[in-house]
Structures are given as structure tokens and as C-alpha cells.
Design a protein around this motif. Structure first.
Motif, PDB file in Angstrom:
ATOM      1  N   ALA A 133       0.786  -0.970  -0.391  1.00  0.00           N
ATOM      2  CA  ALA A 133      -0.205   0.051   0.133  1.00  0.00           C
ATOM      3  C   ALA A 133       0.874   1.059   0.315  1.00  0.00           C
ATOM      4  CB  ALA A 133      -1.055  -0.175   1.096  1.00  0.00           C
ATOM      5  N   GLN A 151       4.001   1.576  -1.039  1.00  0.00           N
ATOM      6  CA  GLN A 151       4.648   1.538  -2.658  1.00  0.00           C
ATOM      7  C   GLN A 151       3.645   1.998  -3.315  1.00  0.00           C
ATOM      8  OE1 GLN A 151       6.173  -2.200  -2.979  1.00  0.00           O
ATOM      9  NE2 GLN A 151       8.386  -1.752  -2.186  1.00  0.00           N
ATOM     10  N   PHE A 172       3.798 -11.796 -11.079  1.00  0.00           N
ATOM     11  CA  PHE A 172       2.937 -11.518 -11.547  1.00  0.00           C
ATOM     12  C   PHE A 172       3.847 -10.002 -10.835  1.00  0.00           C
ATOM     13  CE2 PHE A 172      -0.697  -8.578 -11.825  1.00  0.00           C
ATOM     14  CZ  PHE A 172      -0.293  -8.337 -13.277  1.00  0.00           C
ATOM     15  N   ARG A 199       5.495  -3.693 -10.453  1.00  0.00           N
ATOM     16  CA  ARG A 199       6.512  -2.713 -10.807  1.00  0.00           C
ATOM     17  C   ARG A 199       7.522  -2.846 -11.453  1.00  0.00           C
ATOM     18  NH1 ARG A 199       8.549  -2.614  -6.129  1.00  0.00           N
ATOM     19  NH2 ARG A 199       7.902  -4.231  -5.093  1.00  0.00           N
ATOM     20  N   GLY A 202      10.429  -5.294  -9.612  1.00  0.00           N
ATOM     21  CA  GLY A 202       9.488  -6.520  -8.440  1.00  0.00           C
ATOM     22  C   GLY A 202       9.642  -7.578  -8.956  1.00  0.00           C
ATOM     23  N   LEU A 203       9.270  -8.660  -7.641  1.00  0.00           N
ATOM     24  CA  LEU A 203       9.785 -10.427  -7.852  1.00  0.00           C
ATOM     25  C   LEU A 203       7.835 -10.758  -8.282  1.00  0.00           C
ATOM     26  CD1 LEU A 203      11.908 -11.416  -5.681  1.00  0.00           C
ATOM     27  CD2 LEU A 203      12.244 -11.982  -7.915  1.00  0.00           C
ATOM     28  N   LEU A 260       2.478 -11.084  -2.936  1.00  0.00           N
ATOM     29  CA  LEU A 260       1.143 -11.470  -2.756  1.00  0.00           C
ATOM     30  C   LEU A 260       0.768 -13.149  -2.721  1.00  0.00           C
ATOM     31  CD1 LEU A 260      -0.769  -8.339  -4.285  1.00  0.00           C
ATOM     32  CD2 LEU A 260      -0.523  -9.266  -2.105  1.00  0.00           C
TER      33      LEU A 260
HETATM   34  P1  ADP Z   1       5.862  -6.866  -6.066  1.00  0.00           P
HETATM   35  O1  ADP Z   1       5.787  -6.043  -4.964  1.00  0.00           O
HETATM   36  O2  ADP Z   1       7.505  -7.596  -5.711  1.00  0.00           O
HETATM   37  O3  ADP Z   1       5.304  -6.779  -7.849  1.00  0.00           O
HETATM   38  P2  ADP Z   1       3.545  -8.282  -5.076  1.00  0.00           P
HETATM   39  O4  ADP Z   1       2.887 -10.118  -4.910  1.00  0.00           O
HETATM   40  O5  ADP Z   1       4.020  -7.889  -4.010  1.00  0.00           O
HETATM   41  O6  ADP Z   1       4.411  -8.279  -5.820  1.00  0.00           O
HETATM   42  O7  ADP Z   1       2.785  -6.980  -5.682  1.00  0.00           O
HETATM   43  C1  ADP Z   1       2.284  -7.849  -7.315  1.00  0.00           C
HETATM   44  C2  ADP Z   1       1.950  -6.658  -7.758  1.00  0.00           C
HETATM   45  O8  ADP Z   1       0.296  -6.883  -7.199  1.00  0.00           O
HETATM   46  C3  ADP Z   1       2.500  -5.543  -8.094  1.00  0.00           C
HETATM   47  O9  ADP Z   1       3.624  -4.995  -8.362  1.00  0.00           O
HETATM   48  C4  ADP Z   1       1.161  -4.711  -8.026  1.00  0.00           C
HETATM   49  O10 ADP Z   1       0.901  -3.948  -9.505  1.00  0.00           O
HETATM   50  C5  ADP Z   1      -0.454  -5.181  -7.193  1.00  0.00           C
HETATM   51  N1  ADP Z   1      -0.776  -4.353  -6.378  1.00  0.00           N
HETATM   52  C6  ADP Z   1      -0.052  -4.440  -5.529  1.00  0.00           C
HETATM   53  N2  ADP Z   1      -0.396  -4.463  -4.099  1.00  0.00           N
HETATM   54  C7  ADP Z   1      -1.082  -3.034  -4.773  1.00  0.00           C
HETATM   55  C8  ADP Z   1      -1.795  -2.202  -4.278  1.00  0.00           C
HETATM   56  N3  ADP Z   1      -1.629  -1.744  -3.126  1.00  0.00           N
HETATM   57  N4  ADP Z   1      -2.077  -1.400  -4.739  1.00  0.00           N
HETATM   58  C9  ADP Z   1      -2.380  -0.968  -6.556  1.00  0.00           C
HETATM   59  N5  ADP Z   1      -1.385  -2.272  -6.772  1.00  0.00           N
HETATM   60  C10 ADP Z   1      -1.171  -3.367  -6.346  1.00  0.00           C
END
Ligand code: ADP
Length: 493
Positions: A396, A398, A445, A448, A451-452, A456
Motif C-alpha cells: 500500500a 509503495q 506477476f 513494479r 518487483g519479484l 502476494l
Molecule cells: P511486487 O510488489 O514484487 O510487485 P506483489 O506480489 O507484492 O509483488 O504485488 C504484485 C502486484 O500487485 C504489484 O506489482 C502491483 O501491480 C499489484 N499491487 C499490489 N498491491 C497493490 C496496491 N496496494 N495497489 C495497487 N496495486 C497493487
């Protein structure tokens, strides 16, 4: 946060107590010093004035002992030279045999003196600053007129006569002669501290009282010293508070490091699981294809023993590769999540995560808001829960980076719903693109940069491992909402 504010309050209370106690001791010590100084000065004054009055007795005694010798007519009697020697003796009178005093007061004092066999006071006029002393003798009696002002030995006086704050007076029969005015307040009800000293002069013939008084007001307390003490206490407390703050920061950094290590381990597990899943399928397909090819080769050219052998070996290799991948998967498989569950306060977990992320929030100008409908206790693995909450909050924060500072809000709400404890993390970031929504929990997926894409997916694995669920949607007013549901304490999973 609550805890640090409370401990700050205790530091303040402790500091104020220490400051007050120190100030009181400093004031007390200063008052004691002033009192000791006052008493020493008063005693010196008493001694000096006593010496003077005793001297009067001695002069009279000497005069009466010597008695007048036959004087040449017209010559100055020797006692008349005394005022030149002693400035405080204004005049010397005598009553010769058959003579009479001009002043009846002297006659009556002579009678008293004869009875008491010591000098007697004739007249005491403190308003005019003088008194008379008579010593009866035969045939000649003597009388001295003493000037009170000149009686004060200014060279030996322990205080500056004009400037000293101490008032010094002589008292006799309701009369008062002020030797030193001092500085006493007009009103007798003035607040502060008063010292006084009363003592008879050491000559019974002149029963005057030495009275010394001093008043100290609040303004005369050692405020500079007390102020310096407060500064010292404040500096020491600030130093100690700083040290405590640094200790808390270090603990926070260690905690973050620990969480990071847990995250890395879990991420590795997720990565390996993903790889095994990805590799196992193609390898199985290769195996099936090579086996099919072997069958075909067996049917068509009658003798192709070498090819058959090669194909057999390929199949064996492929099977071995599959076995290796299988073993790798077994090796990195996490111990069953949900095995080590315990009762955990969701509120506490959120507060701890927010505390750990405080520097991250502050850096982005975000002030997280918690809305909790009572304490929600869930049955979970505390480390896994910590990691999920941390990930959701970090995501959130980020996402909020992509909107302007004044539009950044982070809301965390907690409630119990049915048999589940629900944690909602809502932000006012850009929200989730519609095509990304269904793929959000897939491993790798990410939208970012750098981003890895495992955060999630790991959170979802952890949540479902504990009998819970993780879901995401976009809020009507914009921004993303992640909803984590976990079994409530006592609920059947
Ligand atoms: P990462 O942070 O390494 O990209 P995550 O699995 O944490 O991996 O998140 C996957 C994707 O989900 C992020 O790249 C982003 O596009 C989306 N995402 C996650 N949290 C949010 C959020 N709070 N608002 C918008 N998009 C989000």
C-alpha cells in the motif's frame, strides 16, 4: 507509539520531580548560608558594641580610682581631655565634695550607683543619639555623656553600614536607636524568610539590647543556580531519552532484519515451488514423447538397436531429471503452515507492523489510520501473520508513492465477521488495473519495476495454509483494498 508517548510522559514527570527537588535543596542551602553569615555578623556587632560599653565602665572606674589631684587654678582638669581621645565620649562631668549636680537626673543616678556599686544610667535619649552614665565615688563622682553614633567602630564593622541589607539597632525601654538601616520590607506580611538576633550588651550598667534583622525575599533566592540545575537535568534527561530512542531504533532495525530473513526464506521456498511446478510438467511431457518415439522406432525400421538404446537412455535421463526436481521440491517444501497456530491479537499484529514501518510511512508523508471494532483474536501462525500484514502495508505504501503527497491515505480496519477475523488494508493509490486483478496472486506477476511478484502469491499461500483467505478489489472512490480473512480464536477451521 502509545507506549513511547507514555514513557515520554514518565520521563517528563521524573525530570520535573528531580528539578524541583534539586531547586529546593539549592534554595535551602543558600538560605542556610545566608543565615550563618547573618548570625556571624550579628555576633561580631554584639562583641564590638559590648567592648565599647565595657570601656565606658572602665573609664569611669579609672577616674573614680584616681580621684582629682590638687589642680593649679585655671588649669584644665585631666578628665576633660578624654573627649579628644574617645570621640564617642561627648562630655565628662564631675561632682566634687560638697558640690552638686546641675542635672537632677545625674543626682538620682548617683544615688542608684551608690546603692548598686556600679555605674548607673542617668538619662537615655535615643532620639538624640546619646545617654549619660554616672559612677558614684567619694569624694568625687563622675558622669559621662556618650554619643551612640560615634560609638560604632566603623573600621571593624563587619558589614557595609550604608549598603548592608541587615538592620542593626540598640533597644532600651521601648526606645530604638538605628545604627544601620538595612533593607527590610515595608509590610510586615511580606513573603519570604526573616532572620533575627537579640542579645543584651555585655555590661549590666548599660542594659541595651542589640537587635539585628534581615529579610530575604523570593527574588533573592539563587535563581541562576536553580536555572542551571534545571538545564542540567533537562540535558541529562534528553541524553537518556536519546539513548533510549536509539535503543528502540536498533531493536526496530533488528526486528526488520529478522522479518526480512523470514521473508527471504519463504520467498526462496515459493521460488523453488514455482520452479518445480514449471519444470515438472515439460519434463513429464518429454518423457511421454520419447517413450512414444521409442515405440514408433520399434515398429518401422526393423533393427535400430543403437537408436533404441539412445532413446531408452534419454527416457532414463528425463526420468532422473524429473526425480531430481521432485526431490528439490520435497527439500524446499515448507513445514505445514497452520501446524503451529496460536491465539494472536490481530490488533497487536497490526500495531507492531505499523511501528516497524513507521520510518517508511514517515518518509512518504503517510499517517496510517486504524479503525478497530474491539480486539480481534485469531488462531494463526504469528510469524506468517506478521509477514502477510507487513507485505500488505508495504504494498500500500509503495502504491501511494504514485499519487501526490496530500492525497496519500492508508486505512487499516479490523473486525470480527462470522467465524472470521477480517483485516482490511485500503489505500488511496492508483488502484489495480482491471487486467491485473485476476493475476494478482500468481507467482512472478508484478507491474513494479524491479518487483519479484512473489509477495502476494506468498501471502495468499500463507493465508490459505492457516485456513484463511486473501482477496483484493478496487474501492469505488479509488485505490486498492486487500481483505485478509483468518479463523477467529476458537472457530473450527
Ligand atoms: P511486487 O510488489 O514484487 O510487485 P506483489 O506480489 O507484492 O509483488 O504485488 C504484485 C502486484 O500487485 C504489484 O506489482 C502491483 O501491480 C499489484 N499491487 C499490489 N498491491 C497493490 C496496491 N496496494 N495497489 C495497487 N496495486 C497493487
Amino acid at each position: 507509539m502509545q507506549h513511547s508517548r507514555q514513557s515520554f510522559r514518565w520521563w517528563l514527570v521524573g525530570g520535573a520531580c528531580l528539578g524541583l527537588l534539586g531547586s529546593a535543596l539549592i534554595a535551602r542551602q543558600s538560605l542556610d548560608e545566608q543565615r550563618a553569615l547573618f548570625e556571624t555578623d550579628a555576633r561580631i556587632v554584639h562583641r564590638l558594641l559590648s567592648q565599647r560599653v565595657v570601656q565606658h565602665d572602665a573609664i569611669l572606674a579609672t577616674l573614680t580610682l584616681l580621684q582629682p589631684a590638687a589642680e593649679a587654678p585655671g588649669a584644665t582638669p585631666p578628665e576633660q581631655r578624654l573627649p579628644a581621645l574617645y570621640p564617642h565620649i561627648l562630655a565628662v562631668q564631675r561632682r566634687d565634695r560638697n558640690g552638686a549636680w546641675r542635672d537632677p537626673a545625674l543626682a538620682s543616678a548617683e544615688t542608684t550607683s551608690r546603692q548598686t556599686v556600679q555605674a548607673a544610667l542617668a538619662s537615655v535619649d535615643f532620639a538624640a543619639g546619646r545617654y549619660q552614665l554616672v559612677l558614684a565615688a567619694t569624694p568625687t563622682s563622675y558622669a559621662l555623656t556618650v554619643d551612640l553614633r560615634a560609638m560604632v567602630p566603623t573600621e571593624e564593622w563587619p558589614m557595609p553600614l550604608e549598603a548592608s541589607p541587615v538592620r542593626v539597632s540598640l533597644a532600651h525601654d521601648g526606645q530604638l536607636f538605628q545604627i544601620q538601616a538595612g533593607q527590610l520590607p515595608e509590610q510586615t506580611t511580606a513573603t519570604g524568610w526573616s532572620f533575627d538576633f537579640h542579645k543584651h550588651l555585655a555590661a549590666t550598667s548599660q542594659p541595651f539590647d542589640v537587635v539585628a534583622e534581615r529579610h530575604l525575599g523570593w527574588g533573592q533566592l539563587p535563581w541562576w543556580r536553580m536555572g542551571a540545575w534545571w538545564l542540567l537535568v533537562a540535558a541529562a534527561l534528553a541524553g537518556m531519552a536519546q539513548a533510549q530512542f536509539q535503543r528502540a531504533e536498533r531493536r526496530r532495525a533488528e526486528e526488520l532484519l529478522r522479518l526480512g530473513q523470514v521473508a527471504r526464506l519463504n520467498t526462496l521456498g515459493e521460488l523453488a515451488a514455482g520452479m518445480a511446478h514449471e519444470l515438472n510438467q515439460p519434463l513429464t511431457a518429454v518423457l511421454a514423447n520419447t517413450q512414444g518415439a521409442l515405440r514408433l522406432l520399434n515398429e518401422d525400421p526393423p533393427e535400430l538397436e543403437t537408436a533404441r538404446e539412445a532413446m531408452r537412455q534419454a527416457a532414463a535421463q528425463a526420468r532422473r531429471a524429473a526425480d531430481v526436481v521432485g526431490r528439490l521440491r520435497q527439500a524446499v517444501e515448507r513445514p505445514a503452515i497452520g501446524g503451529a497456530t496460536q491465539s494472536v491479537s490481530l490488533n497487536g499484529a497490526v500495531q507492531r507492523a505499523l511501528y516497524l514501518l513507521e520510518p517508511e510511512s514517515r518518509r512518504r508523508g503517510v499517517e496510517p489510520v486504524i479503525k478497530a471494532a474491539g480486539v480481534v483474536t485469531v488462531q494463526v501462525d504469528p510469524v506468517a501473520l506478521e509477514q502477510i500484514v507487513h507485505n500488505l502495508l508495504m504494498n500500500a505504501l509503495q502504491a501511494l508513492e504514485q499519487v501526490s503527497t496530500d492525497g496519500r491515505q492508508l486505512m487499516v480496519s479490523l473486525r470480527a465477521e462470522g467465524s472470521g477475523g477480517v483485516l482490511e488494508v485500503a489505500d488511496t493509490g492508483p488502484g489495480i488495473a482491471l487486467d491485473a486483478l485476476p493475476r494478482l496472486f500468481e507467482p512472478f506477476f508484478s507491474t513494479r519495476e524491479g518487483g519479484l511478484g512473489l509477495g502476494l502469491s506468498l501471502c495468499e499461500t500463507l493465508a490459505s495454509g492457516m485456513g484463511g483467505a486473501l482477496a483484493a478489489h478496487n474501492a469505488a472512490q479509488g485505490g486498492a483494498v486487500f481483505t485478509l480473512t483468518l479463523p477467529l480464536q476458537g472457530a473450527r477451521v
